[in-house]
Design a protein around this motif. Structure first.
Motif, PDB file in Angstrom:
ATOM      1  N   VAL A   1      24.322  18.359  37.301  1.00  0.00           N
ATOM      2  CA  VAL A   1      25.589  18.843  36.732  1.00  0.00           C
ATOM      3  C   VAL A   1      25.409  19.135  35.243  1.00  0.00           C
ATOM      4  O   VAL A   1      25.825  20.176  34.729  1.00  0.00           O
ATOM      5  CB  VAL A   1      26.718  17.813  36.949  1.00  0.00           C
ATOM      6  CG1 VAL A   1      27.985  18.229  36.200  1.00  0.00           C
ATOM      7  CG2 VAL A   1      26.997  17.653  38.434  1.00  0.00           C
ATOM      8  N   GLU A   2      24.731  18.214  34.556  1.00  0.00           N
ATOM      9  CA  GLU A   2      24.505  18.366  33.124  1.00  0.00           C
ATOM     10  C   GLU A   2      23.708  19.642  32.837  1.00  0.00           C
ATOM     11  O   GLU A   2      24.043  20.396  31.918  1.00  0.00           O
ATOM     12  CB  GLU A   2      23.745  17.131  32.605  1.00  0.00           C
ATOM     13  CG  GLU A   2      23.553  17.116  31.114  1.00  0.00           C
ATOM     14  CD  GLU A   2      22.534  16.056  30.704  1.00  0.00           C
ATOM     15  OE1 GLU A   2      22.490  14.967  31.347  1.00  0.00           O
ATOM     16  OE2 GLU A   2      21.763  16.330  29.773  1.00  0.00           O
ATOM     17  N   ARG A   3      22.659  19.889  33.627  1.00  0.00           N
ATOM     18  CA  ARG A   3      21.840  21.075  33.390  1.00  0.00           C
ATOM     19  C   ARG A   3      22.661  22.351  33.584  1.00  0.00           C
ATOM     20  O   ARG A   3      22.558  23.305  32.814  1.00  0.00           O
ATOM     21  CB  ARG A   3      20.634  21.077  34.333  1.00  0.00           C
ATOM     22  CG  ARG A   3      19.733  22.275  34.103  1.00  0.00           C
ATOM     23  CD  ARG A   3      18.674  22.418  35.154  1.00  0.00           C
ATOM     24  NE  ARG A   3      17.582  21.481  34.938  1.00  0.00           N
ATOM     25  CZ  ARG A   3      16.446  21.507  35.640  1.00  0.00           C
ATOM     26  NH1 ARG A   3      16.263  22.387  36.601  1.00  0.00           N
ATOM     27  NH2 ARG A   3      15.494  20.640  35.387  1.00  0.00           N
TER      28      ARG A   3
ATOM     29  N   ALA B   1      38.412  19.431  37.469  1.00  0.00           N
ATOM     30  CA  ALA B   1      37.887  20.747  37.838  1.00  0.00           C
ATOM     31  C   ALA B   1      36.385  20.677  38.108  1.00  0.00           C
ATOM     32  O   ALA B   1      35.878  21.307  39.044  1.00  0.00           O
ATOM     33  CB  ALA B   1      38.178  21.754  36.728  1.00  0.00           C
ATOM     34  N   LEU B   2      35.670  19.893  37.292  1.00  0.00           N
ATOM     35  CA  LEU B   2      34.213  19.780  37.469  1.00  0.00           C
ATOM     36  C   LEU B   2      33.878  19.018  38.754  1.00  0.00           C
ATOM     37  O   LEU B   2      32.918  19.352  39.455  1.00  0.00           O
ATOM     38  CB  LEU B   2      33.586  19.100  36.253  1.00  0.00           C
ATOM     39  CG  LEU B   2      33.660  19.921  34.959  1.00  0.00           C
ATOM     40  CD1 LEU B   2      33.196  19.099  33.760  1.00  0.00           C
ATOM     41  CD2 LEU B   2      32.825  21.200  35.068  1.00  0.00           C
ATOM     42  N   GLN B   3      34.686  17.970  39.050  1.00  0.00           N
ATOM     43  CA  GLN B   3      34.507  17.231  40.311  1.00  0.00           C
ATOM     44  C   GLN B   3      34.555  18.188  41.491  1.00  0.00           C
ATOM     45  O   GLN B   3      33.731  18.134  42.390  1.00  0.00           O
ATOM     46  CB  GLN B   3      35.670  16.247  40.476  1.00  0.00           C
ATOM     47  CG  GLN B   3      35.329  14.805  40.215  1.00  0.00           C
ATOM     48  CD  GLN B   3      36.526  13.931  40.565  1.00  0.00           C
ATOM     49  OE1 GLN B   3      37.484  13.873  39.777  1.00  0.00           O
ATOM     50  NE2 GLN B   3      36.469  13.291  41.705  1.00  0.00           N
TER      51      GLN B   3
ATOM     52  N   ARG C   1      33.881  11.398  40.246  1.00  0.00           N
ATOM     53  CA  ARG C   1      34.276  11.424  38.851  1.00  0.00           C
ATOM     54  C   ARG C   1      33.240  10.721  37.962  1.00  0.00           C
ATOM     55  O   ARG C   1      32.989  11.153  36.836  1.00  0.00           O
ATOM     56  CB  ARG C   1      35.662  10.792  38.662  1.00  0.00           C
ATOM     57  CG  ARG C   1      36.110  10.775  37.207  1.00  0.00           C
ATOM     58  CD  ARG C   1      37.601  10.775  37.005  1.00  0.00           C
ATOM     59  NE  ARG C   1      38.237  11.977  37.534  1.00  0.00           N
ATOM     60  CZ  ARG C   1      39.405  12.463  37.099  1.00  0.00           C
ATOM     61  NH1 ARG C   1      40.063  11.854  36.132  1.00  0.00           N
ATOM     62  NH2 ARG C   1      39.923  13.544  37.631  1.00  0.00           N
ATOM     63  N   SER C   2      32.606   9.683  38.480  1.00  0.00           N
ATOM     64  CA  SER C   2      31.650   8.952  37.629  1.00  0.00           C
ATOM     65  C   SER C   2      30.420   9.819  37.309  1.00  0.00           C
ATOM     66  O   SER C   2      29.854   9.733  36.230  1.00  0.00           O
ATOM     67  CB  SER C   2      31.245   7.623  38.265  1.00  0.00           C
ATOM     68  OG  SER C   2      30.352   7.836  39.339  1.00  0.00           O
ATOM     69  N   VAL C   3      30.040  10.683  38.263  1.00  0.00           N
ATOM     70  CA  VAL C   3      28.915  11.605  38.014  1.00  0.00           C
ATOM     71  C   VAL C   3      29.297  12.607  36.923  1.00  0.00           C
ATOM     72  O   VAL C   3      28.539  12.863  35.992  1.00  0.00           O
ATOM     73  CB  VAL C   3      28.528  12.350  39.321  1.00  0.00           C
ATOM     74  CG1 VAL C   3      27.633  13.555  39.027  1.00  0.00           C
ATOM     75  CG2 VAL C   3      27.824  11.407  40.282  1.00  0.00           C
ATOM     76  N   VAL C   4      30.520  13.150  37.012  1.00  0.00           N
ATOM     77  CA  VAL C   4      31.005  14.090  36.003  1.00  0.00           C
ATOM     78  C   VAL C   4      31.023  13.415  34.636  1.00  0.00           C
ATOM     79  O   VAL C   4      30.570  13.978  33.636  1.00  0.00           O
ATOM     80  CB  VAL C   4      32.419  14.607  36.362  1.00  0.00           C
ATOM     81  CG1 VAL C   4      33.065  15.290  35.166  1.00  0.00           C
ATOM     82  CG2 VAL C   4      32.351  15.558  37.548  1.00  0.00           C
ATOM     83  N   ARG C   5      31.527  12.157  34.602  1.00  0.00           N
ATOM     84  CA  ARG C   5      31.630  11.452  33.318  1.00  0.00           C
ATOM     85  C   ARG C   5      30.267  11.211  32.691  1.00  0.00           C
ATOM     86  O   ARG C   5      30.109  11.321  31.470  1.00  0.00           O
ATOM     87  CB  ARG C   5      32.363  10.123  33.510  1.00  0.00           C
ATOM     88  CG  ARG C   5      33.847  10.367  33.718  1.00  0.00           C
ATOM     89  CD  ARG C   5      34.668   9.113  33.528  1.00  0.00           C
ATOM     90  NE  ARG C   5      36.084   9.464  33.590  1.00  0.00           N
ATOM     91  CZ  ARG C   5      37.032   8.638  34.007  1.00  0.00           C
ATOM     92  NH1 ARG C   5      36.723   7.393  34.367  1.00  0.00           N
ATOM     93  NH2 ARG C   5      38.285   9.034  34.040  1.00  0.00           N
TER      94      ARG C   5
END
Lengths: 262, 262
Positions: free
Chosen positions: B12-14, B36-38, B45-49
């Motif tokens: 996600v970060e990349r 929106a990213l989720q 949500r924890s991955v997005v955070r």
């Protein structure tokens, strides 16, 4: 696959392809000789020949009798950013076509400096020249433009022509910025290039004769196909052939003549 | 390492980093919300955070109370290609320094259109702004320039200033082309970027007041640090604030006044 896992001739080929792509070697330049490449890469002549044969079969270099290999001319689309900010000029005279990929009324992005209002019309268009996709154009317009220009109007059409014909507003210039950026997955798919490939990004805003904002845009061009032409001239030289200088001389002569008549 | 092997938050970060790098999201824009990213990446949500925390710790985005995350301003060096073709303008006012990397008399490359002779002086220079390497400049000059300008003269100096001071030749403009190209291994090493990174290439030739060729050059700028500014204005608007129009009015009034004195 890491560089090490590639066969030698493919490693040499990739390195030479990089040098052509980066314009370290330019069209018209004499390509390094087989002997020079053997030495540079510390490989056998047969490895060099394999790499060269590959580049030649793709038309990137060609043999010239008695001279060796020469870097081939490269078909690309030139765009005169200064004079129009807009017009594509195809070397080969390929036909320009435009496909509308997005036509949406969206909340106004904060970076838009010249367009006001809560909402804007956001367009996404794919532009091709001679059947090859060249660029992806994202445009933001005042939301009321949507009343005059519909999605289907924009297919294979010039937005600027439509703005002139339907709204009586004529693009005369604007402030542009040029950058080299990597392709995201979405841009790579639209443009038919690998993710991370260099794209030539033109960002700008267009104004009409009164200096009023007409649109803002981001246009990502395929780096391997597009070049922007920019004529750099100092303000004092912008009047072409020194006409201002001649006018100034005329004015001085006139003043001198008036002095003699006093 | 393939994309699949990366942990989810790093994927996600990349992807988000790509969107920032490509200016799909621009400084000042509201960053997509966690929700929106989720949905976009179909992750928790924890991955997005985790991904957002990474981008925030690098200063690429920042939280704004009550609004969410916003794309941060990005330090970059702007260059006005049109007006000077030459001058670097640092946003932060960083000092410009120049290191000479190559100073050689070489056989004239065939692509040189404006410089004649069997041999030319070829320079390689690394230019930094505020201590950060920004660009690599390759310049070709008539071979006799070597008699007037030595290698050490060019350290932290302006070539154009030297051409003016020592040879009385003043660069006033020229024809430039802008491209986005991938970094070769050699350029990547000089500029401190990965091989294949997008570079903003300015190619051009400079002329003096008489239109005589002074130099040709290729300057590869780091794509993540450089932007070119180009003001697109139609020829008729190039006199700025209608000064030519005002001069014309003055001239007409003067003629009318002369008529009355006859």
């Amino acid at each position: 696959m890491s560089e090490r896992a590639l066969p030698l001739h493919a490693q040499v080929e990739r390195s030479l392809r990089d040098r052509l792509g980066s314009r370290d070697l330019r069209p018209g330049d004499l390509f390094p000789s087989e002997a020079a490449l053997q030495q540079e890469f510390d490989v056998s002549r047969s490895v060099v020949r394999q790499a060269l044969a590959s580049l030649e079969s793709e038309g990137l270099i060609h043999k010239v009798r008695g001279r060796g290999s020469v870097v081939a001319e490269h078909r690309e689309v030139h765009r005169d950013v200064l004079r129009s900010g807009l017009r594509l000029e195809s070397d080969g005279g390929g036909e320009v076509s435009t496909r509308v990929d997005a036509y949406d009324v969206v909340p106004r992005p904060d970076h838009l400096a010249s367009i006001t209002g809560e909402q804007v019309l956001q367009l996404g268009r794919v532009r091709s020249v001679g059947g090859v996709v060249l660029s992806y154009i994202r445009t933001w317009l005042p939301v009321d433009v949507a009343e005059a220009i519909g999605e289907t109007d924009l297919e294979d059409a010039s937005l600027h022509q439509l703005l002139a014909d339907r709204l009586g507003r004529h693009v005369v210039g604007g402030h542009n910025q040029v950058r080299a950026v990597p392709a995201t997955a979405a841009l790579a798919e639209r443009l038919g290039v690998p993710v991370g490939a260099p794209l030539l990004l033109l960002e700008g805003r267009s104004v009409d004769r009164d200096g009023a904002a007409l649109e803002e845009f981001s246009t990502w061009h395929r780096g391997d196909l597009a070049a922007f032409d920019v004529e750099a001239v100092p303000p004092s030289a912008r009047d072409g052939d020194g006409r201002l200088e001649r006018l100034a001389r005329t004015a001085r002569e006139l003043l001198a003549e008036i002095e003699t008549l006093r």
